[in-house]
Design an enzyme around this catalytic site. Sequence first.
Site, short mmCIF file in Angstrom:
data_model
loop_
_atom_site.label_atom_id
_atom_site.label_comp_id
_atom_site.label_asym_id
_atom_site.label_seq_id
_atom_site.Cartn_x
_atom_site.Cartn_y
_atom_site.Cartn_z
N TYR A 104 10.69 -4.15 -10.98
CA TYR A 104 9.95 -2.97 -11.39
C TYR A 104 10.66 -2.24 -12.53
O TYR A 104 11.88 -2.16 -12.56
CB TYR A 104 9.79 -1.99 -10.21
N ASN A 167 2.24 1.16 3.74
CA ASN A 167 2.95 0.38 2.72
C ASN A 167 4.31 0.97 2.37
O ASN A 167 4.54 1.40 1.24
CB ASN A 167 2.07 0.30 1.47
N ARG A 169 7.76 1.37 1.06
CA ARG A 169 8.68 0.74 0.10
C ARG A 169 9.93 1.62 0.01
O ARG A 169 9.97 2.59 -0.74
CB ARG A 169 8.01 0.62 -1.27
N GLY A 274 -1.83 -8.46 -4.41
CA GLY A 274 -3.14 -7.91 -4.16
C GLY A 274 -3.80 -8.41 -2.89
O GLY A 274 -4.92 -7.99 -2.57
N GLY A 276 -3.02 -7.75 0.25
CA GLY A 276 -3.21 -6.64 1.17
C GLY A 276 -4.28 -5.68 0.69
O GLY A 276 -5.05 -5.13 1.49
N ASP A 277 -4.36 -5.47 -0.63
CA ASP A 277 -5.39 -4.59 -1.18
C ASP A 277 -6.77 -5.17 -0.95
O ASP A 277 -7.73 -4.44 -0.66
CB ASP A 277 -5.14 -4.39 -2.68
#
Length: 336
Positions: A104, A167, A169, A274, A276-277
Amino acid sequence: MKQVVTFGEIMMRLSPPLQNRLSQASSLDITYGGGDANVAAGLAYLGVPAAHAGCFPDNAVGQAAAQHFRGHGVDMQHCVFRGQRLGLYFLEVGASLRASRIVYDRYDSAFANLQPEWFNWDEVFRNAQWLHWTGITPAISATAAQATREAIAAARRLGLTISADVNYRRNLWQYGQRAQDVMPELVAGCDLIVCTEGDAEDLFGIRAVPDTDNSFVSMSEQLIARFPQIRTVIATRRDTRSASHERIQGLAFSGGDYYETEFFDINPVVDRIGGGDSFISGFIYGQLTYPTVQQALTFAVAASALKHTIPGDINLVTAAEVEHIVAGNTTGRLLR
């Protein structure tokens, strides 16, 4: 049908072509994604009106990111363009024994620097029936957390259904507030959450009762007892054979009843980002379409399974394609 609104950060995704490593790359493929916005785009493909609220840098890169989601049918009129920087993430797509890897680069993004007063939630929700957010959004900055808090309060006051993928993190919570102090208040306003046993323990200190037959049911019962607004808890169970081979199952606890699906076998996995989305967008669609939780859950996990076969963050599938899989058509035979 009224809109489902999502709120969160959209980033640029940069990946080496094919399944090369970053050290091999002389060029990078560009796309855009974000957990909340991916849900909106997935719903748009399923035929549900969807809108996204967020903050982009006021430059050509920010406009490109917003246009990407407009092109996928998402209403972006409530997005704000201020600041200088779009968050990035770099993805190496794994294969077989080599896992995928993400790096990231999202510090000091336009979204992290947003101000809550930039969003008029009564206007955002004027044509809405549902708000969806993820635990990533309040993790980014104190102001993003406050904006999430205000969005939930407005949605609750206006009678919208509210869902969240918690979620957790751990590494994102860097601005001086702990997830364990912020998330309980936000989750308390939700009707539906995506939550695993691990996230429930890390965020809320909830542990499945030892020696129970079903740890997911034990966790869900405790979550609902602590947060009575929650009606339904869902999650996926993954059996990861390799970076290229995944089996997924849907779980739900709603109205005191437990539901599960069969495992869907995905081999080879093309892109798991994506997944899980697409599961939550599939479940929202199912809740709006089908009469039973079991039908919504089966549709959701089939949608997620299909996403694993599609490059990019967004699940580019129609409801008819998901229903084709639900009906047992999983051999991948040529359709003419």
